[in-house]
Scaffold this active site. Structure first.
Site, mmCIF file in Angstrom:
data_model
loop_
_atom_site.group_PDB
_atom_site.id
_atom_site.type_symbol
_atom_site.label_atom_id
_atom_site.label_comp_id
_atom_site.label_asym_id
_atom_site.label_seq_id
_atom_site.Cartn_x
_atom_site.Cartn_y
_atom_site.Cartn_z
ATOM 1 N N TRP A 174 -8.203 59.855 -3.722
ATOM 2 C CA TRP A 174 -9.239 59.184 -4.498
ATOM 3 C C TRP A 174 -8.929 57.704 -4.665
ATOM 4 O O TRP A 174 -9.819 56.861 -4.555
ATOM 5 C CB TRP A 174 -9.387 59.886 -5.841
ATOM 6 N N ARG B 11 3.828 54.050 -4.586
ATOM 7 C CA ARG B 11 5.289 53.983 -4.723
ATOM 8 C C ARG B 11 6.019 54.078 -3.389
ATOM 9 O O ARG B 11 7.158 53.637 -3.265
ATOM 10 C CB ARG B 11 5.772 55.100 -5.649
ATOM 11 N N GLY C 129 -17.377 61.192 -12.400
ATOM 12 C CA GLY C 129 -18.597 61.704 -11.802
ATOM 13 C C GLY C 129 -18.315 62.598 -10.612
ATOM 14 O O GLY C 129 -17.171 62.760 -10.191
ATOM 15 N N SER D 230 -17.703 63.317 -7.239
ATOM 16 C CA SER D 230 -17.374 62.450 -6.094
ATOM 17 C C SER D 230 -16.098 62.928 -5.408
ATOM 18 O O SER D 230 -14.994 62.592 -5.832
ATOM 19 C CB SER D 230 -17.198 61.004 -6.567
ATOM 20 N N ALA E 221 -13.355 62.596 -2.759
ATOM 21 C CA ALA E 221 -12.817 61.399 -2.110
ATOM 22 C C ALA E 221 -13.170 61.347 -0.625
ATOM 23 O O ALA E 221 -13.547 60.296 -0.099
ATOM 24 C CB ALA E 221 -11.297 61.357 -2.290
ATOM 25 N N LYS F 13 -14.266 70.303 -16.473
ATOM 26 C CA LYS F 13 -14.879 70.944 -15.306
ATOM 27 C C LYS F 13 -13.813 71.530 -14.388
ATOM 28 O O LYS F 13 -14.069 72.505 -13.661
ATOM 29 C CB LYS F 13 -15.769 69.952 -14.560
ATOM 30 N N GLU G 103 -5.162 69.725 -11.338
ATOM 31 C CA GLU G 103 -5.210 69.280 -12.730
ATOM 32 C C GLU G 103 -5.496 70.413 -13.719
ATOM 33 O O GLU G 103 -5.093 70.351 -14.878
ATOM 34 C CB GLU G 103 -6.272 68.183 -12.894
#
Length: 341
Positions: free
Chosen positions: A15, A35, A137, A139, A141, A192, A282
């Site tokens: 992303w 990094r 939103g 989207s 990547a 979500k 996540e």
């Protein structure tokens, strides 16, 4: 601030790379920081992020920098795109390096692990007094980087900054909207992910399209009720950052959280499922924070609670589904739209 301030994107994953490429193509001086100096050098040489966005050419005008201090020096806007568990430490690193007038934005979705705090709360605490905005939103990547039509929304307490950043993002293949409900936008983008695991599990178990639609709809109900309890605006949650992102993540197989659910529904152990996905998922952390917020506000969120129990190995996906289906019959909205149903 000039029309095109220098913009630095922190985070060279899928992303972060997609957003940096989009903004650079819009004529904004853009630097991508990561990094791994070797990976950035390879990206600069090949103009491809081979690990995260293979076969998608990056714009020639995009710059790369592995030294954080050099990357943010002189930046008018810093856009953070790192996983939520690394967000607080990223802010700590930035604090002594930023120019006094540098604005902060983030496209990270989630909460601070262990506290349930929203990311905007961390920004206000660690980088106070700066214009700040969230970019969120529906989207994926890969689709944004490929130039497919997409839409995002930028929310900030500073209306001028929200508009400025939305203008920098707006492109022929991406519509960027703006708003002023940071909390609502962040809640939708985080929650979500939990609900996408539920629909993934149902699809992994071949439960059909009816089950998927029911889970999305009742999951939206949970998002709305928690959002209103927290002070979010309902219209934010039925917009791009809530409903839009929910539908995408629950139905699109590019979603890591949906793929995790699919694997669990097919009987694959969670550790193996995460290993196969190969990127941060996540929902594993976010499910705990949604439960924490629900408990704090006395809300019963059965789908979110079931996902958390499955992710912690407390119940199997089959047992979790049976528990949801065994709940008592009731009106769809016994206390109005935002009652504790």
């Amino acid at each position: 601030m000039p029309d095109h301030p220098k913009l630095t994107v922190l985070g060279a994953g899928s992303w972060g790379t997609a957003l940096a490429a989009l903004i650079a193509r819009n004529g904004v001086p853009t630097t991508l920081w990561g990094r791994d100096a070797g990976a950035l050098a390879a990206m600069a040489a090949a103009r491809v992020n081979q690990r995260y966005l293979p076969d998608i050419e990056l714009p020639e005008q995009l710059g790369y920098e592995s030294d954080l201090a050099r990357a943010v020096r002189g930046a008018g806007i810093v856009l953070i795109v790192v996983p939520s568990h690394a967000f607080a430490s990223m802010l700590d690193e930035l604090a002594p390096l930023l120019d006094a007038d540098t604005a902060i934005a983030w496209a990270t979705k989630g909460f601070e692990p262990g506290t349930g705090r929203f990311l905007h709360e961390l920004v206000a605490e660690k980088l106070p007094g700066r214009a700040a905005a969230v970019v969120t939103g529906p989207s994926f990547a890969k689709e944004v980087a490929s130039g497919l039509p997409s839409a995002v929304t930028v929310h900030s307490d500073d209306a001028a900054f929200a508009q400025q950043l939305a203008t920098l993002l707006h492109a022929p293949n991406l519509r960027a909207y703006s708003g002023g409900d940071v909390l609502g936008a962040e809640l939708g983008g985080a929650m979500k992910n939990v609900l996408a695991v539920a629909t993934g599990i149902a699809d992994g178990m071949d439960l059909g399209l009816n089950a998927r639609a029911g889970l999305i709809t009742r999951g939206m109900n949970e998002m709305l009720r928690l959002g209103v309890a927290l002070g979010a605006r309902p219209e934010t949650l039925i917009g791009l950052s809530g409903l839009g992102d929910l539908v995408l993540t629950c139905t699109g197989d590019l979603s890591r959280n949906r793929r995790l659910g699919l694997a669990l529904g097919q009987g694959i152990a969670i550790d193996e499922a995460v290993r196969r996905i190969g990127q941060v998922v996540e929902s594993i952390l976010t499910a705990d924070e949604v439960a924490r917020l629900a408990d704090k506000h006395g809300l019963d969120l059965p789908i979110s609670a079931s996902v958390r129990a499955v992710l912690h190995g407390e119940v199997t996906p089959v047992a979790g589904l049976k528990a949801l289906m065994a709940r008592e019959q009731k009106p769809e909205y016994p206390h109005g739209l935002f009652g504790n149903a």
